[in-house]
Design an enzyme around this catalytic site. Structure first.
Site, PDB file in Angstrom:
ATOM      1  N   ARG A 189       0.866  -1.178   0.000  1.00  0.00           N
ATOM      2  CA  ARG A 189       0.000   0.000   0.000  1.00  0.00           C
ATOM      3  C   ARG A 189       0.901   1.227   0.000  1.00  0.00           C
ATOM      4  O   ARG A 189       1.921   1.243   0.715  1.00  0.00           O
ATOM      5  CB  ARG A 189      -0.898   0.032   1.243  1.00  0.00           C
ATOM      6  CG  ARG A 189      -2.085  -0.892   1.197  1.00  0.00           C
ATOM      7  CD  ARG A 189      -3.146  -0.454   0.184  1.00  0.00           C
ATOM      8  NE  ARG A 189      -4.307  -1.334   0.187  1.00  0.00           N
ATOM      9  CZ  ARG A 189      -4.457  -2.403  -0.610  1.00  0.00           C
ATOM     10  NH1 ARG A 189      -3.514  -2.727  -1.482  1.00  0.00           N
ATOM     11  NH2 ARG A 189      -5.565  -3.129  -0.555  1.00  0.00           N
ATOM     12  N   GLU A 243      -3.994   7.689  -4.911  1.00  0.00           N
ATOM     13  CA  GLU A 243      -4.251   6.994  -6.182  1.00  0.00           C
ATOM     14  C   GLU A 243      -5.555   7.496  -6.770  1.00  0.00           C
ATOM     15  O   GLU A 243      -6.521   7.673  -6.009  1.00  0.00           O
ATOM     16  CB  GLU A 243      -4.308   5.480  -5.940  1.00  0.00           C
ATOM     17  CG  GLU A 243      -2.967   4.935  -5.484  1.00  0.00           C
ATOM     18  CD  GLU A 243      -2.982   3.426  -5.187  1.00  0.00           C
ATOM     19  OE1 GLU A 243      -4.021   2.774  -5.429  1.00  0.00           O
ATOM     20  OE2 GLU A 243      -1.962   2.916  -4.722  1.00  0.00           O
ATOM     21  N   HIS A 277      -1.398   0.317  -9.726  1.00  0.00           N
ATOM     22  CA  HIS A 277      -2.043  -0.621  -8.792  1.00  0.00           C
ATOM     23  C   HIS A 277      -2.638  -1.837  -9.527  1.00  0.00           C
ATOM     24  O   HIS A 277      -3.845  -2.079  -9.474  1.00  0.00           O
ATOM     25  CB  HIS A 277      -3.127   0.092  -7.955  1.00  0.00           C
ATOM     26  CG  HIS A 277      -3.404  -0.598  -6.654  1.00  0.00           C
ATOM     27  ND1 HIS A 277      -3.717   0.069  -5.496  1.00  0.00           N
ATOM     28  CD2 HIS A 277      -3.412  -1.921  -6.325  1.00  0.00           C
ATOM     29  CE1 HIS A 277      -3.909  -0.794  -4.518  1.00  0.00           C
ATOM     30  NE2 HIS A 277      -3.732  -2.018  -4.997  1.00  0.00           N
TER      31      HIS A 277
HETATM   32  P1  NAP Z   1      -0.558 -11.424   4.662  1.00  0.00           P
HETATM   33  O1  NAP Z   1      -0.482 -12.860   4.274  1.00  0.00           O
HETATM   34  O2  NAP Z   1      -1.436 -11.035   5.793  1.00  0.00           O
HETATM   35  O3  NAP Z   1       0.938 -10.907   4.911  1.00  0.00           O
HETATM   36  C1  NAP Z   1       1.261  -9.728   5.568  1.00  0.00           C
HETATM   37  C2  NAP Z   1       2.453 -10.004   6.477  1.00  0.00           C
HETATM   38  O4  NAP Z   1       2.874  -8.766   7.059  1.00  0.00           O
HETATM   39  C3  NAP Z   1       2.103 -10.959   7.620  1.00  0.00           C
HETATM   40  O5  NAP Z   1       3.127 -11.897   7.789  1.00  0.00           O
HETATM   41  C4  NAP Z   1       2.013 -10.017   8.809  1.00  0.00           C
HETATM   42  O6  NAP Z   1       2.308 -10.646  10.035  1.00  0.00           O
HETATM   43  C5  NAP Z   1       3.066  -8.993   8.447  1.00  0.00           C
HETATM   44  N1  NAP Z   1       2.933  -7.749   9.192  1.00  0.00           N
HETATM   45  C6  NAP Z   1       1.797  -7.141   9.638  1.00  0.00           C
HETATM   46  N2  NAP Z   1       2.105  -6.000  10.296  1.00  0.00           N
HETATM   47  C7  NAP Z   1       3.460  -5.901  10.278  1.00  0.00           C
HETATM   48  C8  NAP Z   1       4.368  -4.954  10.809  1.00  0.00           C
HETATM   49  N3  NAP Z   1       3.953  -3.882  11.499  1.00  0.00           N
HETATM   50  N4  NAP Z   1       5.696  -5.155  10.604  1.00  0.00           N
HETATM   51  C9  NAP Z   1       6.114  -6.244   9.936  1.00  0.00           C
HETATM   52  N5  NAP Z   1       5.310  -7.184   9.424  1.00  0.00           N
HETATM   53  C10 NAP Z   1       3.990  -7.012   9.587  1.00  0.00           C
HETATM   54  O7  NAP Z   1      -1.049 -10.545   3.423  1.00  0.00           O
HETATM   55  P2  NAP Z   1      -0.776 -10.791   1.865  1.00  0.00           P
HETATM   56  O8  NAP Z   1      -1.875 -11.581   1.281  1.00  0.00           O
HETATM   57  O9  NAP Z   1       0.633 -11.253   1.683  1.00  0.00           O
HETATM   58  O10 NAP Z   1      -0.935  -9.278   1.327  1.00  0.00           O
HETATM   59  C11 NAP Z   1      -0.119  -8.249   1.842  1.00  0.00           C
HETATM   60  C12 NAP Z   1      -0.625  -6.893   1.408  1.00  0.00           C
HETATM   61  O11 NAP Z   1      -0.340  -6.680   0.036  1.00  0.00           O
HETATM   62  C13 NAP Z   1      -2.148  -6.689   1.494  1.00  0.00           C
HETATM   63  O12 NAP Z   1      -2.562  -6.313   2.788  1.00  0.00           O
HETATM   64  C14 NAP Z   1      -2.413  -5.601   0.483  1.00  0.00           C
HETATM   65  O13 NAP Z   1      -2.365  -4.341   1.102  1.00  0.00           O
HETATM   66  C15 NAP Z   1      -1.249  -5.733  -0.494  1.00  0.00           C
HETATM   67  N6  NAP Z   1      -1.667  -6.196  -1.841  1.00  0.00           N
HETATM   68  C16 NAP Z   1      -1.507  -5.365  -2.883  1.00  0.00           C
HETATM   69  C17 NAP Z   1      -1.843  -5.784  -4.154  1.00  0.00           C
HETATM   70  C18 NAP Z   1      -1.651  -4.892  -5.331  1.00  0.00           C
HETATM   71  O14 NAP Z   1      -2.482  -4.926  -6.228  1.00  0.00           O
HETATM   72  N7  NAP Z   1      -0.583  -4.136  -5.384  1.00  0.00           N
HETATM   73  C19 NAP Z   1      -2.379  -7.067  -4.359  1.00  0.00           C
HETATM   74  C20 NAP Z   1      -2.521  -7.888  -3.253  1.00  0.00           C
HETATM   75  C21 NAP Z   1      -2.154  -7.445  -1.992  1.00  0.00           C
HETATM   76  P3  NAP Z   1       1.091 -11.244  10.929  1.00  0.00           P
HETATM   77  O15 NAP Z   1       0.371 -12.213  10.054  1.00  0.00           O
HETATM   78  O16 NAP Z   1       1.760 -11.858  12.093  1.00  0.00           O
HETATM   79  O17 NAP Z   1       0.239 -10.047  11.277  1.00  0.00           O
HETATM   80  C1  GLV Z   2      -5.080  -5.181  -3.783  1.00  0.00           C
HETATM   81  O1  GLV Z   2      -4.434  -4.212  -3.580  1.00  0.00           O
HETATM   82  C2  GLV Z   2      -5.639  -6.006  -2.764  1.00  0.00           C
HETATM   83  O2  GLV Z   2      -5.531  -5.676  -1.574  1.00  0.00           O
HETATM   84  O3  GLV Z   2      -6.245  -7.014  -3.142  1.00  0.00           O
END
Ligand code: NAP
Ligand code: GLV
Length: 335
Positions: A238, A267, A286
């Site tokens: 983000r 955005e 994005h």
């Molecule tokens: P996820 O599986 O929940 O992974 C996030 C990781 O970050 C978890 O291991 C979490 O730990 C850790 N975390 C949370 N707070 C933290 C902090 N303060 N310091 C360090 N680590 C921390 O989520 P994901 O599915 O990988 O997705 C991650 C993010 O990518 C989403 O939330 C979204 O904002 C973004 N995203 C963007 C796009 C795009 O289109 N660009 C697409 C998909 C996702 P815990 O589980 O222990 O809390």
């Molecule tokens: C994209 O940014 C998502 O959070 O799925």
């Protein structure tokens, strides 16, 4: 009577067909997101909202919707929803974890390669008729990706998928996360580091944390100054996780070598953003999850989650699991 779901904007057909089987659908079939007043007007009598990450679903929206039982978002990120308030009101939130992991990891890697090897600059040079020498020993030199050190911030679903790709490029992978994942360290051959150490050691840094009050401006001037002057920062999480003003300064003044950005503090990125004129940045709008297959899967998964909740079942994409306890505690009031 069928439950009513308000769909805030145009979504893939597969989800609409599914929703229509079980619900009465109030469908705003328009590509741009709705204005706040449209949302407030449309949620009054609904049981469910199907939204995307562009719609802010806050207390005001939820208060305008006394029957609201479930919010389904076609995204994995839920930072646009007031999760705490929804949970306190017994409103379920379903999202799309997992189904977009690999596609988003692909984009993070694409940005890493494009930034390091100056792909966009090269493309622009040719299109602008500026390719004058067929080959030159010092033309368009960039950085190797293979064999380098990658620091992953946030080793969740997408962070792990990026680490796996990096292993295929023979990279040394470090990670920082609030939770240390020892079993994954062994399985993937990766190393845990405190954030400051990871910033100092890595050639590439890829961010995969959710946006929360703790991660807002996690990467700011102090952190950027810790990075190598040859390092490249990739952000597909983000925008507000990185202090964009500080990043612009870092890129202009050469504290770091480059960046690959899919997400921004505001955005769409304003056309007069200083990022637009920096040659050492690769920008995408994005599109982390934007493949045909993945967007269909996301749309369907969010719809399935909503339907399960409306039928009294617990879906595996429920985000605020505490809501189950809250509803049990206040069952009479919340029915
Ligand atoms: P996820 O599986 O929940 O992974 C996030 C990781 O970050 C978890 O291991 C979490 O730990 C850790 N975390 C949370 N707070 C933290 C902090 N303060 N310091 C360090 N680590 C921390 O989520 P994901 O599915 O990988 O997705 C991650 C993010 O990518 C989403 O939330 C979204 O904002 C973004 N995203 C963007 C796009 C795009 O289109 N660009 C697409 C998909 C996702 P815990 O589980 O222990 O809390
Ligand atoms: C994209 O940014 C998502 O959070 O799925």
């Amino acid at each position: 009577m069928k439950p009513i779901v308000y769909v805030t904007r145009t979504i893939p057909e597969v989800a609409l067909v599914l929703l229509k089987q079980y619900c009465e659908v109030v469908y705003r079939d328009e590509v741009p997101p709705p204005k706040k007043e449209d949302i407030l007007k449309n949620v009054v009598n609904v049981d469910a909202i199907y939204c995307t990450l562009n719609e802010k679903i806050d207390k005001e929206v939820m208060d305008a919707s006394p029957r609201l039982k479930v919010i389904g978002t076609m995204s994995v990120g839920v930072d646009h929803i007031d999760v705490e308030y929804a949970t306190s009101r017994g409103i379920y939130i379903v999202h799309t974890p997992g189904v977009l992991t690999e596609t988003t990891a692909d984009l993070a890697f694409a940005l890493m390669l494009a930034s390091a090897r100056r792909i966009v600059e090269c493309d622009r040079m040719i299109r602008e008729g500026k390719w004058k020498l067929a080959w030159a020993p010092t033309m368009m030199l960039g950085y190797d990706v293979h064999g380098k050190k990658l620091g992953i911030i946030g080793l969740g679903r997408i962070g792990v998928a990026v680490a796996k790709r990096a292993k295929g490029f023979n990279m040394k992978v470090y990670y920082y996360d609030v939770t240390r994942r020892r079993e994954l360290e062994n399985e993937l051959g990766i190393e845990y580091m405190e954030l400051s150490q990871l910033l100092k050691e890595s050639d590439f840094i890829s961010i995969h944390v959710p946006l929360t009050s703790e991660t807002r401006h996690l990467i700011s001037e102090k952190e950027l100054r810790m990075m190598k002057s040859t390092a490249i920062l990739i952000n597909t999480s983000r925008g507000p996780v990185v202090d964009e003003k500080a990043l612009v300064k870092a890129l202009k003044e050469g504290w770091i070598a480059g960046a690959g950005l899919d997400v921004f503090e505001y955005e769409p990125l304003p056309p007069d953003s200083p990022l637009v004129n920096l040659p050492n940045v690769v920008l995408t709008p994005h599109i982390g999850s934007a493949s045909y297959d993945t967007r269909n899967r996301m749309a369907q998964y969010a719809a399935e989650g909503i339907i399960k909740i409306l039928r009294g079942e617990e879906p595996d994409n429920l985000y605020n699991r505490d809501v189950v306890k809250i509803r049990a505690l206040h069952s009479v009031k919340m029915i």
